[in-house]
Design a protein around this motif. Sequence first.
Motif, mmCIF file in Angstrom:
data_model
loop_
_atom_site.group_PDB
_atom_site.id
_atom_site.type_symbol
_atom_site.label_atom_id
_atom_site.label_comp_id
_atom_site.label_asym_id
_atom_site.label_seq_id
_atom_site.Cartn_x
_atom_site.Cartn_y
_atom_site.Cartn_z
ATOM 1 N N GLN A 155 0.816 -1.219 0.000
ATOM 2 C CA GLN A 155 0.000 0.000 0.000
ATOM 3 C C GLN A 155 0.845 1.263 0.000
ATOM 4 O O GLN A 155 0.414 2.321 -0.430
ATOM 5 C CB GLN A 155 -0.915 0.018 1.223
ATOM 6 C CG GLN A 155 -2.107 -0.908 1.076
ATOM 7 C CD GLN A 155 -2.896 -1.010 2.365
ATOM 8 O OE1 GLN A 155 -2.737 -0.175 3.270
ATOM 9 N NE2 GLN A 155 -3.734 -2.024 2.462
ATOM 10 N N HIS A 156 2.068 1.144 0.523
ATOM 11 C CA HIS A 156 2.909 2.335 0.621
ATOM 12 C C HIS A 156 3.733 2.587 -0.628
ATOM 13 O O HIS A 156 4.528 3.510 -0.670
ATOM 14 C CB HIS A 156 3.842 2.218 1.828
ATOM 15 C CG HIS A 156 3.098 2.206 3.126
ATOM 16 N ND1 HIS A 156 2.988 1.089 3.920
ATOM 17 C CD2 HIS A 156 2.389 3.183 3.741
ATOM 18 C CE1 HIS A 156 2.254 1.374 4.970
ATOM 19 N NE2 HIS A 156 1.872 2.631 4.898
ATOM 20 N N TYR A 157 3.589 1.720 -1.619
ATOM 21 C CA TYR A 157 4.442 1.872 -2.808
ATOM 22 C C TYR A 157 3.622 2.051 -4.072
ATOM 23 O O TYR A 157 2.599 1.404 -4.256
ATOM 24 C CB TYR A 157 5.358 0.649 -2.960
ATOM 25 C CG TYR A 157 6.485 0.642 -1.961
ATOM 26 C CD1 TYR A 157 7.665 1.337 -2.224
ATOM 27 C CD2 TYR A 157 6.369 -0.026 -0.741
ATOM 28 C CE1 TYR A 157 8.702 1.351 -1.305
ATOM 29 C CE2 TYR A 157 7.400 -0.031 0.185
ATOM 30 C CZ TYR A 157 8.564 0.662 -0.104
ATOM 31 O OH TYR A 157 9.595 0.676 0.795
ATOM 32 N N GLU A 158 4.102 2.943 -4.910
ATOM 33 C CA GLU A 158 3.541 3.113 -6.245
ATOM 34 C C GLU A 158 3.750 1.818 -7.030
ATOM 35 O O GLU A 158 4.619 1.023 -6.702
ATOM 36 C CB GLU A 158 4.297 4.232 -6.982
ATOM 37 C CG GLU A 158 4.356 5.536 -6.251
ATOM 38 C CD GLU A 158 3.193 6.435 -6.613
ATOM 39 O OE1 GLU A 158 2.790 6.407 -7.791
ATOM 40 O OE2 GLU A 158 2.693 7.129 -5.717
ATOM 41 N N ARG A 159 3.009 1.711 -8.106
ATOM 42 C CA ARG A 159 3.193 0.536 -8.972
ATOM 43 C C ARG A 159 4.377 0.784 -9.914
ATOM 44 O O ARG A 159 4.235 0.799 -11.129
ATOM 45 C CB ARG A 159 1.910 0.253 -9.751
ATOM 46 C CG ARG A 159 0.770 -0.166 -8.834
ATOM 47 C CD ARG A 159 -0.534 -0.388 -9.578
ATOM 48 N NE ARG A 159 -1.571 -0.811 -8.644
ATOM 49 C CZ ARG A 159 -1.809 -2.071 -8.304
ATOM 50 N NH1 ARG A 159 -1.050 -3.039 -8.807
ATOM 51 N NH2 ARG A 159 -2.769 -2.373 -7.463
ATOM 52 N N ASP A 160 5.514 0.994 -9.297
ATOM 53 C CA ASP A 160 6.725 1.341 -10.048
ATOM 54 C C ASP A 160 7.748 0.223 -9.854
ATOM 55 O O ASP A 160 8.203 -0.018 -8.740
ATOM 56 C CB ASP A 160 7.257 2.676 -9.511
ATOM 57 C CG ASP A 160 8.620 3.022 -10.081
ATOM 58 O OD1 ASP A 160 9.131 2.282 -10.947
ATOM 59 O OD2 ASP A 160 9.177 4.051 -9.644
ATOM 60 N N GLU A 198 10.635 0.243 -7.481
ATOM 61 C CA GLU A 198 10.500 0.077 -6.028
ATOM 62 C C GLU A 198 10.694 -1.368 -5.593
ATOM 63 O O GLU A 198 10.629 -1.673 -4.400
ATOM 64 C CB GLU A 198 9.113 0.551 -5.568
ATOM 65 C CG GLU A 198 8.798 1.999 -5.895
ATOM 66 C CD GLU A 198 9.516 2.987 -4.988
ATOM 67 O OE1 GLU A 198 10.486 2.570 -4.301
ATOM 68 O OE2 GLU A 198 9.114 4.155 -4.960
ATOM 69 N N HIS A 217 1.616 -6.536 -8.153
ATOM 70 C CA HIS A 217 1.501 -5.117 -7.821
ATOM 71 C C HIS A 217 2.328 -4.258 -8.772
ATOM 72 O O HIS A 217 1.902 -3.180 -9.187
ATOM 73 C CB HIS A 217 1.963 -4.892 -6.372
ATOM 74 C CG HIS A 217 1.842 -3.469 -5.903
ATOM 75 N ND1 HIS A 217 0.657 -2.927 -5.475
ATOM 76 C CD2 HIS A 217 2.768 -2.477 -5.813
ATOM 77 C CE1 HIS A 217 0.850 -1.658 -5.131
ATOM 78 N NE2 HIS A 217 2.131 -1.369 -5.320
ATOM 79 N N LEU A 218 3.518 -4.740 -9.109
ATOM 80 C CA LEU A 218 4.435 -3.928 -9.905
ATOM 81 C C LEU A 218 4.334 -4.204 -11.403
ATOM 82 O O LEU A 218 4.949 -3.519 -12.209
ATOM 83 C CB LEU A 218 5.880 -4.171 -9.449
ATOM 84 C CG LEU A 218 6.202 -3.765 -8.008
ATOM 85 C CD1 LEU A 218 7.647 -4.100 -7.682
ATOM 86 C CD2 LEU A 218 5.937 -2.273 -7.786
ATOM 87 N N ARG A 261 15.981 11.127 -1.965
ATOM 88 C CA ARG A 261 15.372 9.943 -1.358
ATOM 89 C C ARG A 261 16.461 8.924 -1.042
ATOM 90 O O ARG A 261 17.537 8.939 -1.641
ATOM 91 C CB ARG A 261 14.302 9.343 -2.269
ATOM 92 C CG ARG A 261 14.790 8.820 -3.593
ATOM 93 C CD ARG A 261 13.598 8.479 -4.492
ATOM 94 N NE ARG A 261 13.956 8.458 -5.881
ATOM 95 C CZ ARG A 261 14.257 7.350 -6.574
ATOM 96 N NH1 ARG A 261 14.248 6.168 -5.973
ATOM 97 N NH2 ARG A 261 14.559 7.407 -7.850
#
Lengths: 620, 183, 245
Positions: free
Chosen positions: A18-23, A26, A52-53, A348
């Motif tokens: 939930q805390h990560y973009e679909r990138d 990551e 997710h990714l 970051r």
Amino acid sequence: MIRAVSTPAIEPVSLILQHYERDPGELLQILIEVQHALHWVPEEAVALVAAHLGVTRAHVRGVVGFYSFLSDAYLGEYVIYVSDNITDRMQGSEGFAKYLCSRLGVPLGQTRADGRVSVHFTSCTGMCDQGPALLVNTLPVTRVTRERLDKIMELITARTPVADWPAEYFEVSDNFRRSDVLFRRVFEPGEALQAAMRRAGDDTLKSIRFEESVDPASGVSWKRGADETLKELYRSDLRGRGGAGFKAAIKWETCRDIPSPERFVVCNADEGEPGTFKDRVLLSSYADMVFEGMTICGYVVGSSQGILYIRQEYWFLKQALEAVLQRRREAQLLGENILGTGFRFDIRIHWGAGAYICGMETALIESVEGRRGKPRKRWPLPVVAGVERRPTVVNNVETFAAAAMIALKGGAWFAGHGTQHSTGTKLFCVSGDCERPGIYEYPFGVSVREVLRDCGGLDAQAVQVSGPSGTTITRPEFRRVFAYEDLSTVGTVMVFGPKRDMFDMVRCYTHFFKHESCGLCTPCRVGTSLLAGLVDKVAEGKGSPMDLEDIQHISQLMTTTAHCGLGQTAPNHLMDSLVKFRGDWDKRMMVAEFAPAFDLDASLAEARQLTGRDDAAAHL
Amino acid sequence: MADAKKKVTVATCSLAGCFGCHMSLLDIDERLIALLELVEFDRSPINDIKEISPSVDVGLIEGGVCNAENVHVLRQFRASCRVLVAVGECAATGGVPAMRNHYTLKECLQEAYVRGIGVAGAEIPSDPELPLLLDKVQPLHHVVKVDYTLPGCPPSADVFWMFLTDLIAGRDPVLPPSLIRYD
Amino acid sequence: MPDSKKTFQLDDREVPFREGQTIFDAAMAAGIFIPHLCHNPDFEPHSSCRLCTVIVNGRPFASCTQPAVAGQMVQSNTPELRDMRRMLTQMLFVEGNHNCPGCIKSGHCRLQATAYELGIPDNHYQQFFPLREVDASHPGIILDRDRCILCGLCVRISRSVDKKNVFAMTGRGIDTTIVVDSPSGLLVDSTVSVDDQAVLNCPVGALMLKRMAFDVPFGDRTYDQALYSEDSVARFQATEANRHG
């Protein structure tokens, strides 16, 4: 080939996602969090993360399989890594690992049947001046003694959470023993950046032309201060502190001048070279200076994105580093409108997961993008096409710190220290057989003897400079100086006292390189394994002149044909040792012309057991 | 070896091999007659001499090392032969017998003597007459120093001919690419 | 056609090249073979096997990724480089389980053909006898990791040509191995198919179609008929002629 899994607690994985973009970039960061939450990356998690990714499961498995701190097998509630640098071994780490395994009742590298604990070796954790060291559930335990291990095992038996363990176990000291012009004073956040932006300068350096400094792609026009700061960097003649010694100003200018809508500034804090720990100290106590150097780089080259790539061994710095970044954002030293100038830049943090190769800049960039840390093809260089194929400056932590001070005090000031070809000061990480291990700042040009005198290691028989990929220096060479024109160095000084058997270092480091080879190219992948086997053979008294010839040939092959610096420099310590410490080899050599690498009698043991025989003919 | 008056002594044996390499040696056909003018065979299955002489010029060994007896024979050959030659893929790499290296010895023996189809009175043989098996089949160069290798499964008759005539003539035998085959 | 004005020196020959061409491509176009295993000129180079290493103005580079530059001095066919290529090839043999007598790729295999041409009679080094998994689950394709030389061609081709991403690498260092993208990790559950270029272009016997063992008799196979160098240069020149006229 994928093992069946009992349903593990998968909810934490969903929460993490939930805390990560679909990138896909990551991926590594997500897997690190999964590993920390579950102490492994089960197949169900692989499937969730892949979905997710939008990447394949095979890709996720490939990343899990690459990094030492990610595991496709459950490692237990308590995961203990014993730091395995030669300095740890000199302080008894091998015995401590054995002690842990026997008292905990678990073989090395395996998880105890009750799922409580596993014990592993890991490459140098950067605590050489306060070793031997462990990592327990990502946190470093320093100054390990048998008593401390007994306490730790009691805590594990009682299932005491690591967070509740006595804080002194996790104490990490800076041991900053000598400071010079860069680190003598307290750094005020923002002072260097302000100096850079306000720098009016002069036009004596004609090579940098103002009319060329508008970026055609982004249309950003560079402020005079940026150009003037680059000139100061040229004047300083600052060379990269990561070991290669490339001139920082050339890198920055090249990056700036390549048309692109975005650029990246990457700080390399992978610090995997065994015996090196200066970046840890800088990020512990001079993080502002480092981040400010990165920000100035962003200002000079026209980048809005900085990335700190840091090895997971330094996970204990996470909160502090995030707090520094947050403070800098609040102070308008990072963010959308830095110091009210409209300059936009943020940093970051990107964590590594146990891979020495990721200190190599193109492998680091692959890792930043969430992939296996394998070096890229030689061309294009990262400064042309790095992160996201954009122009990227990758510099060492210490380089950025020095750049901040150059922005503040000017290039001439910096160039006034050190030698003609090696300007400024350098941090040295001193460890091994000396009275005062720690960090020493010296101007370039300091001799090995001076460093040894200051740290209390003058009786040394040898010094390993720049880690295993560096150079072994013996007593007659102690008058040599640290400088790019003589002993080029990342700053690592491991001291070996008169009683040490230098062959032990060779054995430690041939295995280190075997463990850390990424596996991409043939000479390094196979060569490091062959060398480890041959060195073990010599260690067991089975070495022959043929084996030494093979060691030499394989070393030459790797130096010439390996894809990247890891493979090219991996045999350095071996080749030095064969020349400078031949006696430590010769005393192990057998007289006969050949012996097998393996024990023939032992290879009959299984047959003896299956047949119940133990007669004379059942032995060799 | 250039001394033409004294014949060169050659010993041969097969360890974990199939004797295919020996068959290929015989395949030099009529050149055997010319060869026998130059060499005298010591221990070899060709003449059925069982023991190797203490001093032999050339030892040709077919097959890899799979058991204790192979180790003894190989060591004897190494001690007796001035030039030791690994002949064929099994001697050079372990070859087909080394495909068992994928399995534990227990798995192999159980498959053959315990689980095998039609096996009665299943047990793993333990007669002291039988040489014990090594846990892995090894190529010769893992166990002793090998001077030359003749590749091929088997090496062709031309390989044997060229190698032996070169060696006897005192030339360093180097096979041309056209004679190097692994299958 | 190459710009005749632009040339570099390769051993004792002047080799013309087009702007942007690699040393490898220019050499092969000129009929000069440079040994290579991880590279297939029909696909993107990878520079991982290192067999194509040449010395450019005194420094070693992988010729498959090194751009040609006018006037540079390149050495390829030197005794030192031939020795190094032999060592690299022997390394590839000992790290896997390459059993030519028992391999149906024998005669079509580029690793084997390379070794023949380099005049390699033995493996020299200690063999690793690694335990690697064979995946025979698919009805039409076999993945025999024992024979894999980790050239990465299947990974690259499946991604960029087949657009399937069936293969990836996992592990690290000497434990690097191919993984298959499917829930079970087996080929049978993946999207691989018998016409995938990734499968058809394996240079060794790691990825093979089943039931093709005796399509061509031993003795009549690719490298029984022609040396790898000749075959490879001829293929390269034919492709070049198609592309550039």
